[in-house]
Write a protein that holds these residues in place. Sequence first.
Motif, PDB file in Angstrom:
ATOM      1  N   PRO A  23     134.366  -1.565  14.625  1.00 49.95           N
ATOM      2  CA  PRO A  23     133.546  -0.534  13.974  1.00 49.95           C
ATOM      3  C   PRO A  23     132.184  -1.098  13.582  1.00 49.95           C
ATOM      4  N   GLU A  24     131.130  -0.376  13.911  1.00 47.34           N
ATOM      5  CA  GLU A  24     129.780  -0.886  13.686  1.00 47.34           C
ATOM      6  C   GLU A  24     129.502  -1.142  12.208  1.00 47.34           C
ATOM      7  N   GLU A  25     130.061  -0.326  11.336  1.00 47.94           N
ATOM      8  CA  GLU A  25     129.759  -0.441   9.903  1.00 47.94           C
ATOM      9  C   GLU A  25     130.173  -1.782   9.320  1.00 47.94           C
ATOM     10  N   VAL A  26     131.272  -2.364   9.836  1.00 51.56           N
ATOM     11  CA  VAL A  26     131.791  -3.578   9.208  1.00 51.56           C
ATOM     12  C   VAL A  26     130.932  -4.800   9.521  1.00 51.56           C
ATOM     13  N   GLN A  27     130.008  -4.661  10.471  1.00 47.53           N
ATOM     14  CA  GLN A  27     129.115  -5.769  10.820  1.00 47.53           C
ATOM     15  C   GLN A  27     127.670  -5.508  10.388  1.00 47.53           C
ATOM     16  N   ASP A  28     127.471  -4.431   9.626  1.00 48.25           N
ATOM     17  CA  ASP A  28     126.146  -4.038   9.149  1.00 48.25           C
ATOM     18  C   ASP A  28     125.982  -4.489   7.699  1.00 48.25           C
ATOM     19  N   LYS A  29     125.055  -5.405   7.468  1.00 55.84           N
ATOM     20  CA  LYS A  29     124.850  -5.940   6.122  1.00 55.84           C
ATOM     21  C   LYS A  29     124.464  -4.866   5.114  1.00 55.84           C
ATOM     22  N   ASP A  30     123.863  -3.782   5.574  1.00 52.22           N
ATOM     23  CA  ASP A  30     123.416  -2.719   4.684  1.00 52.22           C
ATOM     24  C   ASP A  30     124.469  -1.635   4.477  1.00 52.22           C
ATOM     25  N   SER A  31     125.634  -1.807   5.069  1.00 49.33           N
ATOM     26  CA  SER A  31     126.700  -0.812   4.947  1.00 49.33           C
ATOM     27  C   SER A  31     127.681  -1.200   3.851  1.00 49.33           C
ATOM     28  N   PRO A  32     128.201  -0.225   3.096  1.00 46.18           N
ATOM     29  CA  PRO A  32     129.243  -0.545   2.107  1.00 46.18           C
ATOM     30  C   PRO A  32     130.521  -1.058   2.763  1.00 46.18           C
ATOM     31  N   ALA A  33     130.622  -0.904   4.087  1.00 46.84           N
ATOM     32  CA  ALA A  33     131.805  -1.381   4.812  1.00 46.84           C
ATOM     33  C   ALA A  33     131.587  -2.770   5.419  1.00 46.84           C
ATOM     34  N   TRP A  34     130.482  -3.439   5.066  1.00 52.63           N
ATOM     35  CA  TRP A  34     130.267  -4.784   5.599  1.00 52.63           C
ATOM     36  C   TRP A  34     131.404  -5.694   5.163  1.00 52.63           C
ATOM     37  N   ASN A  35     132.019  -6.348   6.142  1.00 59.93           N
ATOM     38  CA  ASN A  35     133.244  -7.116   5.886  1.00 59.93           C
ATOM     39  C   ASN A  35     132.932  -8.598   5.754  1.00 59.93           C
ATOM     40  N   LYS A  36     132.059  -8.956   4.859  1.00 58.10           N
ATOM     41  CA  LYS A  36     131.604 -10.337   4.698  1.00 58.10           C
ATOM     42  C   LYS A  36     132.763 -11.266   4.329  1.00 58.10           C
ATOM     43  N   GLY A  37     132.835 -12.390   5.053  1.00 65.66           N
ATOM     44  CA  GLY A  37     133.821 -13.417   4.735  1.00 65.66           C
ATOM     45  C   GLY A  37     135.213 -13.126   5.230  1.00 65.66           C
ATOM     46  N   ARG A  38     135.387 -12.028   5.938  1.00 70.77           N
ATOM     47  CA  ARG A  38     136.712 -11.673   6.462  1.00 70.77           C
ATOM     48  C   ARG A  38     136.586 -11.330   7.948  1.00 70.77           C
ATOM     49  N   ILE A  39     137.714 -11.401   8.648  1.00 68.29           N
ATOM     50  CA  ILE A  39     137.723 -11.023  10.063  1.00 68.29           C
ATOM     51  C   ILE A  39     138.649  -9.838  10.328  1.00 68.29           C
ATOM     52  N   TYR A  40     139.233  -9.277   9.260  1.00 71.95           N
ATOM     53  CA  TYR A  40     140.200  -8.187   9.420  1.00 71.95           C
ATOM     54  C   TYR A  40     140.102  -7.273   8.213  1.00 71.95           C
ATOM     55  N   TYR A  41     140.826  -6.160   8.247  1.00 75.04           N
ATOM     56  CA  TYR A  41     140.626  -5.125   7.240  1.00 75.04           C
ATOM     57  C   TYR A  41     141.748  -5.006   6.208  1.00 75.04           C
ATOM     58  N   THR A  42     142.887  -5.645   6.423  1.00 76.02           N
ATOM     59  CA  THR A  42     144.056  -5.305   5.611  1.00 76.02           C
ATOM     60  C   THR A  42     143.909  -5.687   4.144  1.00 76.02           C
ATOM     61  N   ARG A  43     143.130  -6.735   3.850  1.00 77.75           N
ATOM     62  CA  ARG A  43     142.887  -7.105   2.454  1.00 77.75           C
ATOM     63  C   ARG A  43     141.443  -6.825   2.050  1.00 77.75           C
ATOM     64  N   ALA A  44     140.744  -6.072   2.863  1.00 80.52           N
ATOM     65  CA  ALA A  44     139.347  -5.752   2.592  1.00 80.52           C
ATOM     66  C   ALA A  44     139.258  -4.458   1.780  1.00 80.52           C
ATOM     67  N   SER A  45     138.040  -3.997   1.562  1.00 81.85           N
ATOM     68  CA  SER A  45     137.814  -2.783   0.769  1.00 81.85           C
ATOM     69  C   SER A  45     138.266  -1.538   1.521  1.00 81.85           C
ATOM     70  N   ASP A  46     138.389  -0.448   0.787  1.00 84.97           N
ATOM     71  CA  ASP A  46     138.752   0.824   1.407  1.00 84.97           C
ATOM     72  C   ASP A  46     137.703   1.251   2.431  1.00 84.97           C
ATOM     73  N   GLU A  47     136.438   0.929   2.175  1.00 92.43           N
ATOM     74  CA  GLU A  47     135.388   1.300   3.121  1.00 92.43           C
ATOM     75  C   GLU A  47     135.602   0.631   4.477  1.00 92.43           C
ATOM     76  N   VAL A  48     136.003  -0.630   4.450  1.00 90.44           N
ATOM     77  CA  VAL A  48     136.286  -1.346   5.694  1.00 90.44           C
ATOM     78  C   VAL A  48     137.501  -0.731   6.387  1.00 90.44           C
ATOM     79  N   ALA A  49     138.559  -0.509   5.637  1.00 92.32           N
ATOM     80  CA  ALA A  49     139.781   0.070   6.211  1.00 92.32           C
ATOM     81  C   ALA A  49     139.508   1.447   6.800  1.00 92.32           C
ATOM     82  N   ASN A  50     138.709   2.247   6.110  1.00 87.95           N
ATOM     83  CA  ASN A  50     138.392   3.594   6.611  1.00 87.95           C
ATOM     84  C   ASN A  50     137.579   3.532   7.896  1.00 87.95           C
ATOM     85  N   ALA A  51     136.701   2.544   8.010  1.00 88.98           N
ATOM     86  CA  ALA A  51     135.931   2.391   9.240  1.00 88.98           C
ATOM     87  C   ALA A  51     136.844   2.046  10.414  1.00 88.98           C
TER      88      ALA A  51
END
Length: 322
Positions: free
Chosen positions: A122-150
């Motif tokens: 998902p493009e959002e998880v690699q966008d520094k300006d997105s609330p879904a930016w997944n900094k420091g992680r490579i997966y979504y299961t322990r990330a924020s809801d924004e990442v999981a929703n993306a």
Amino acid sequence: MLDEAIAQKLDIEKFSSTPNTFCIADVGCSVGPNTFIAMQNILEAVGRKYESKALASELPEFQVFFNDHAMNDFNTLFTTLPPEKHYFAAGVPGSFHGRLFPKSSLHVVHASYALHWLSKVPEEVQDKDSPAWNKGRIYYTRASDEVANAYAAQFAKDMDNFLNFRATEIVVGGMMLLVMTVIQDGFHRSQSAGGFLYDELGSSLMDMAHEGLINEALIDTFNLPVYTTTMNEMARLVERNGYFNIERMKLTDPILNVEGPADMQMCTMHIRAAVEGVLTKHFGSEIIDELFTRFYQKAAKYPLIESKYKKGNLLFLALKRK
């Protein structure tokens, strides 16, 4: 389950008068031998179906298409084809997220341990300006809801495309037989067994970054294109798509049953085989051995932490083309 679905739901009467070739596709086939076992099981089940309908004299010839990305090792696949096979074999390179076959040319499509792969991160998880930016992680299961929703939104889009393309390629009355890893309904995504392992892989990468072995910025720009759905989520996506009826939907236990540290060595090999390619492409091959050594050391804790989540996380889904 596969035999039962074909025996009870495959409408061979609707296409028994068509040209005498029965076409099966295994999408996301990898290199075997599991694909060969699945294809043989389908052939035998279809043969019994013809016999049960007193159509044994009309038993068709079988054509099996093995599909995967062009980078798949088709040389290994075809050099290890069973010598006693009773079908014609062909390779079809390309992503199952796109169109692969002519219109109304397939009778059965099979996919096992494949549909969790997304067409892209998902493009959002690699966008520094997105609330879904997944900094420091490579997966979504322990990330924020924004990442999981993306991730969920990307899976929904990919699944709709997959169903649309297969609906074009499968004859009316034909079937799809899917085996997928899932998270049980009612469980939080962080309780996923597979998610735990991918998170530990990401944690191993971060450890290496903190020790100066890799650049942390590389981790911030890498996410695994993998998503694990639930049974209810999958049912909603199929029903919303509208091209297929759900004929069978059942949770079963995984084939790989991790019971102790020795088994985790095999689990580590499976994870490495699955994701080494995308890791190497992004980080380079030099870190891979060290990464999976560290991953194994972390993952050895898995049976103690996640044992209660191992049951019933494999979904068998039989769909029939309307």
